[in-house]
Enzyme design. Structure first.
Site, PDB file in Angstrom:
ATOM      1  N   CYS A 197       7.428  -2.736   9.336  1.00  0.00           N
ATOM      2  CA  CYS A 197       6.281  -1.806   9.496  1.00  0.00           C
ATOM      3  C   CYS A 197       5.060  -2.568   9.020  1.00  0.00           C
ATOM      4  O   CYS A 197       4.509  -2.305   7.952  1.00  0.00           O
ATOM      5  CB  CYS A 197       6.460  -0.560   8.633  1.00  0.00           C
ATOM      6  SG  CYS A 197       7.916   0.404   9.018  1.00  0.00           S
ATOM      7  N   GLY A 200      -1.154  -5.234   8.046  1.00  0.00           N
ATOM      8  CA  GLY A 200      -0.830  -6.628   7.771  1.00  0.00           C
ATOM      9  C   GLY A 200      -1.069  -7.116   6.352  1.00  0.00           C
ATOM     10  O   GLY A 200      -0.899  -8.303   6.069  1.00  0.00           O
ATOM     11  N   GLY A 201      -1.444  -6.215   5.450  1.00  0.00           N
ATOM     12  CA  GLY A 201      -1.760  -6.649   4.078  1.00  0.00           C
ATOM     13  C   GLY A 201      -0.595  -7.352   3.398  1.00  0.00           C
ATOM     14  O   GLY A 201      -0.742  -8.453   2.855  1.00  0.00           O
ATOM     15  N   LYS A 202       0.581  -6.733   3.459  1.00  0.00           N
ATOM     16  CA  LYS A 202       1.723  -7.329   2.745  1.00  0.00           C
ATOM     17  C   LYS A 202       2.265  -8.541   3.495  1.00  0.00           C
ATOM     18  O   LYS A 202       2.672  -9.524   2.874  1.00  0.00           O
ATOM     19  CB  LYS A 202       2.808  -6.275   2.504  1.00  0.00           C
ATOM     20  CG  LYS A 202       2.312  -5.181   1.573  1.00  0.00           C
ATOM     21  CD  LYS A 202       3.320  -4.101   1.350  1.00  0.00           C
ATOM     22  CE  LYS A 202       2.678  -2.910   0.648  1.00  0.00           C
ATOM     23  NZ  LYS A 202       1.720  -2.146   1.515  1.00  0.00           N
ATOM     24  N   ASP A 205       9.614  -0.419  18.270  1.00  0.00           N
ATOM     25  CA  ASP A 205       9.760   0.798  17.473  1.00  0.00           C
ATOM     26  C   ASP A 205      10.962   0.602  16.555  1.00  0.00           C
ATOM     27  O   ASP A 205      12.102   0.508  17.024  1.00  0.00           O
ATOM     28  CB  ASP A 205       9.985   1.969  18.440  1.00  0.00           C
ATOM     29  CG  ASP A 205      10.253   3.271  17.716  1.00  0.00           C
ATOM     30  OD1 ASP A 205      10.430   3.259  16.477  1.00  0.00           O
ATOM     31  OD2 ASP A 205      10.303   4.313  18.397  1.00  0.00           O
ATOM     32  N   CYS A 221       3.951   4.633  -0.265  1.00  0.00           N
ATOM     33  CA  CYS A 221       2.871   4.988  -1.203  1.00  0.00           C
ATOM     34  C   CYS A 221       2.853   6.502  -1.336  1.00  0.00           C
ATOM     35  O   CYS A 221       1.841   7.151  -1.123  1.00  0.00           O
ATOM     36  CB  CYS A 221       1.530   4.430  -0.740  1.00  0.00           C
ATOM     37  SG  CYS A 221       1.105   4.853   0.954  1.00  0.00           S
TER      38      CYS A 221
HETATM   39  C1  LIG Z   1       2.335   2.042   5.272  1.00  0.00           C
HETATM   40  S1  LIG Z   1       1.896   1.367   6.765  1.00  0.00           S
HETATM   41  C2  LIG Z   1       2.308  -0.319   6.561  1.00  0.00           C
HETATM   42  C3  LIG Z   1       1.277  -1.102   5.820  1.00  0.00           C
HETATM   43  C4  LIG Z   1       1.515  -2.595   5.878  1.00  0.00           C
HETATM   44  N1  LIG Z   1       2.833  -2.948   5.409  1.00  0.00           N
HETATM   45  C5  LIG Z   1       0.479  -3.332   5.059  1.00  0.00           C
HETATM   46  O1  LIG Z   1       0.744  -3.731   3.941  1.00  0.00           O
HETATM   47  O2  LIG Z   1      -0.627  -3.529   5.569  1.00  0.00           O
HETATM   48  C6  LIG Z   1       3.141   1.904   7.836  1.00  0.00           C
HETATM   49  C7  LIG Z   1       3.019   1.325   9.226  1.00  0.00           C
HETATM   50  O3  LIG Z   1       4.178   1.669   9.978  1.00  0.00           O
HETATM   51  C8  LIG Z   1       3.810   1.764  11.314  1.00  0.00           C
HETATM   52  N2  LIG Z   1       4.843   2.520  12.032  1.00  0.00           N
HETATM   53  C9  LIG Z   1       4.842   3.833  12.361  1.00  0.00           C
HETATM   54  N3  LIG Z   1       5.957   4.129  13.057  1.00  0.00           N
HETATM   55  C10 LIG Z   1       6.667   2.983  13.163  1.00  0.00           C
HETATM   56  C11 LIG Z   1       7.888   2.646  13.795  1.00  0.00           C
HETATM   57  N4  LIG Z   1       8.605   3.569  14.437  1.00  0.00           N
HETATM   58  N5  LIG Z   1       8.304   1.353  13.735  1.00  0.00           N
HETATM   59  C12 LIG Z   1       7.591   0.418  13.066  1.00  0.00           C
HETATM   60  N6  LIG Z   1       6.414   0.693  12.457  1.00  0.00           N
HETATM   61  C13 LIG Z   1       5.964   1.953  12.512  1.00  0.00           C
HETATM   62  C14 LIG Z   1       2.453   2.425  11.284  1.00  0.00           C
HETATM   63  O4  LIG Z   1       1.707   2.094  12.428  1.00  0.00           O
HETATM   64  C15 LIG Z   1       1.845   1.849  10.020  1.00  0.00           C
HETATM   65  O5  LIG Z   1       1.007   0.796  10.342  1.00  0.00           O
END
Ligand SMILES: C[S@@+](CC[C@H](N)C(=O)[O-])C[C@H]1O[C@@H](n2cnc3c(N)ncnc32)[C@H](O)[C@@H]1O
Length: 435
Positions: free
Chosen positions: A243, A247-249, A289, A359
């Site tokens: 997920c 892209g931060g992590k 997905d 979070c």
């Molecule tokens: C909490 S954020 C992730 C932040 C990211 N790890 C960072 O540090 O920048 C969760 C992310 O999961 C993505 N997401 C939502 N549904 C998803 C899916 N079915 N499969 C993969 N990613 C998904 C969202 O678009 C969102 O960007």
């Protein structure tokens, strides 16, 4: 009288938040505020965030003065009223006449017919407000929906819940990680509260510096940075971020182990494009997905699942979330997270490590999801977060004066509440696959 640029921006942002489920912090940094002075942007930010934090008591004041439910009011009138009440009741340096006039003008821009109503209600409130002191009106417990605070009290105790609510009403620190020391003199930094490599910006606008614009500085909450460190990646690992957007992590993981092979997943094409722009060209961005079988033949040494969640640990940054959430959202999102983490775990090699993080402060997400994951596969085991944090402390990744590890862990998990170390609230579980 034309509406001032700061109030115009505040009004536009509040309307977007209300009508289109926008996020205030993104909108305040968007083209809506182009050309505004720093002072105007600051005032707009103060008004928007204040209105979103104190919406419930503000609406009670409006409802009493207007003698009709706020739900029945036209959106532009309600936003203009909220802005006016916030400035009169919560800010000390704005004359009530300015607060009233600016709101009337803002409402007029949207619909001239609303001006009379907004003017009458705000003038009534201004007369009542003259001798009410600010500190009489700010009880942090009024600033969150009661059902949400009740959940936190039941899970963490009354004092911890109140402390989290109080932090949600503060301006959160700007934490950064940087790959350069070359920052202009007007940027004043303080050490991190959790991580030796992190800094907090105590003065200056980091987003206007060359280093930030060149991608040498990332603004990222310290608890969020710590999640990437919990993976303890090695130089040539294969890393999957299931997920990854925005892209931060993933970017931090790349900075820690530039030679590792990185695969970053995001289903929505627009967010996948954003990821491609933000990550180094060696990272493979895959539009997929993660609730379904992932299209990889590789087994990964490290898997990060930083899942979509309620975000209840981030309410100081995203105050609008508290009013959008419904009590059953945590259950719905826990289902989604379970589907993602279960599929991502299939890609974890024997002996490899997976970190699942959210979070969120809700029990259905976090611990609830981990129980279901561990029950689904007997080869998966929980690694003590205290053990990993101690190892990070010995390696000098954590600051010397990091809060005691038992305050950062609960039941084998990493768990930090908002404000406990001036960070967002986060949960993480560290899981390994037996060989
Ligand atoms: C909490 S954020 C992730 C932040 C990211 N790890 C960072 O540090 O920048 C969760 C992310 O999961 C993505 N997401 C939502 N549904 C998803 C899916 N079915 N499969 C993969 N990613 C998904 C969202 O678009 C969102 O960007």
């Amino acid at each position: 009288m034309p509406v001032s640029p700061s109030r115009q921006l505040a009004f536009s942002v509040l309307m977007e938040v209300e009508l289109n489920e926008g996020y205030a912090s993104d909108l305040l940094h968007s083209s809506l505020g182009r050309g505004l002075s720093l002072a105007d942007r600051r005032l707009a930010t103060e008004i928007v965030m204040g209105v979103l934090r104190w919406r419930a008591p503000i609406d009670q004041i409006i409802q009493r003065a207007a003698n009709r439910p706020v739900e029945k009011m036209a959106a532009p009138a309600l936003q203009a009223l909220r802005m006016g009440v916030y400035q009169m009741r919560y800010l000390t340096r704005i004359p009530p006449s300015a607060a009233v006039d600016e709101s009337v003008e803002a409402a007029k821009l949207a619909d001239p017919k609303l001006a009379g109503f907004v003017n009458a209600v705000l003038r009534r409130i201004a007369r009542e407000t003259a001798d009410v002191k600010v500190e009489e009106k700010t009880d942090d417990n009024d600033s969150h929906p009661a059902w949400l605070l009740d959940r936190w009290r039941a899970r963490f105790g009354a004092d911890a819940a109140s402390a989290a609510a109080a932090y949600d009403n503060r301006v959160p620190p700007v934490a950064i990680r940087a790959t350069t020391e070359a920052l202009p003199g007007e940027i004043v930094l303080a050490p991190g509260r959790l991580l030796a490599a992190a800094r907090r910006v105590v003065e200056g606008d980091i987003t206007k510096t060359e280093a930030y614009l060149q991608g040498q500085v990332w603004v990222q909450d310290e608890a969020s940075q710590l999640i990437a460190h919990l993976l303890e990646p090695a130089a040539r690992d294969r890393i999957l971020d299931a997920c990854a957007a925005p892209g931060g992590k993933a970017a931090l993981l790349h900075a820690l182990v530039p030679e590792a092979a990185m695969v970053a997943v995001e289903p929505r094409p627009q967010r996948a494009r954003l990821l491609r722009r933000r990550l180094p060209p060696t990272a493979h961005v895959v539009a997929a997905d993660a609730t379904r079988e992932l299209p990889f033949r590789w087994q990964f040494d490290r898997v990060l699942v930083d899942a979509p969640c309620t975000g209840t640990g981030t309410l100081s940054r995203n105050p609008e979330i508290r009013w959008r959430l419904q009590p059953d959202d945590a259950v719905r999102l826990a289902e989604l997270q379970t589907a993602i983490v279960t599929h991502a775990a299939i890609a974890l090699r024997p002996g490899g490590r997976l970190v699942y993080s959210v979070c969120s402060l809700e029990a259905e997400e976090g611990p609830g999801v981990v129980s279901r994951l561990l029950a689904s596969d007997p080869k998966l085991t929980l690694v003590s977060a205290a053990r990993v944090l101690n190892s990070l402390r010995s390696a000098g990744v954590l600051v010397d004066n990091v809060p005691p590890i038992d305050q950062l862990t609960q039941g084998g998990f990493f768990q930090i509440l908002p404000g406990a170390a001036e960070t967002d609230g986060f949960f993480a579980a560290i899981i390994e696959r037996a060989r």
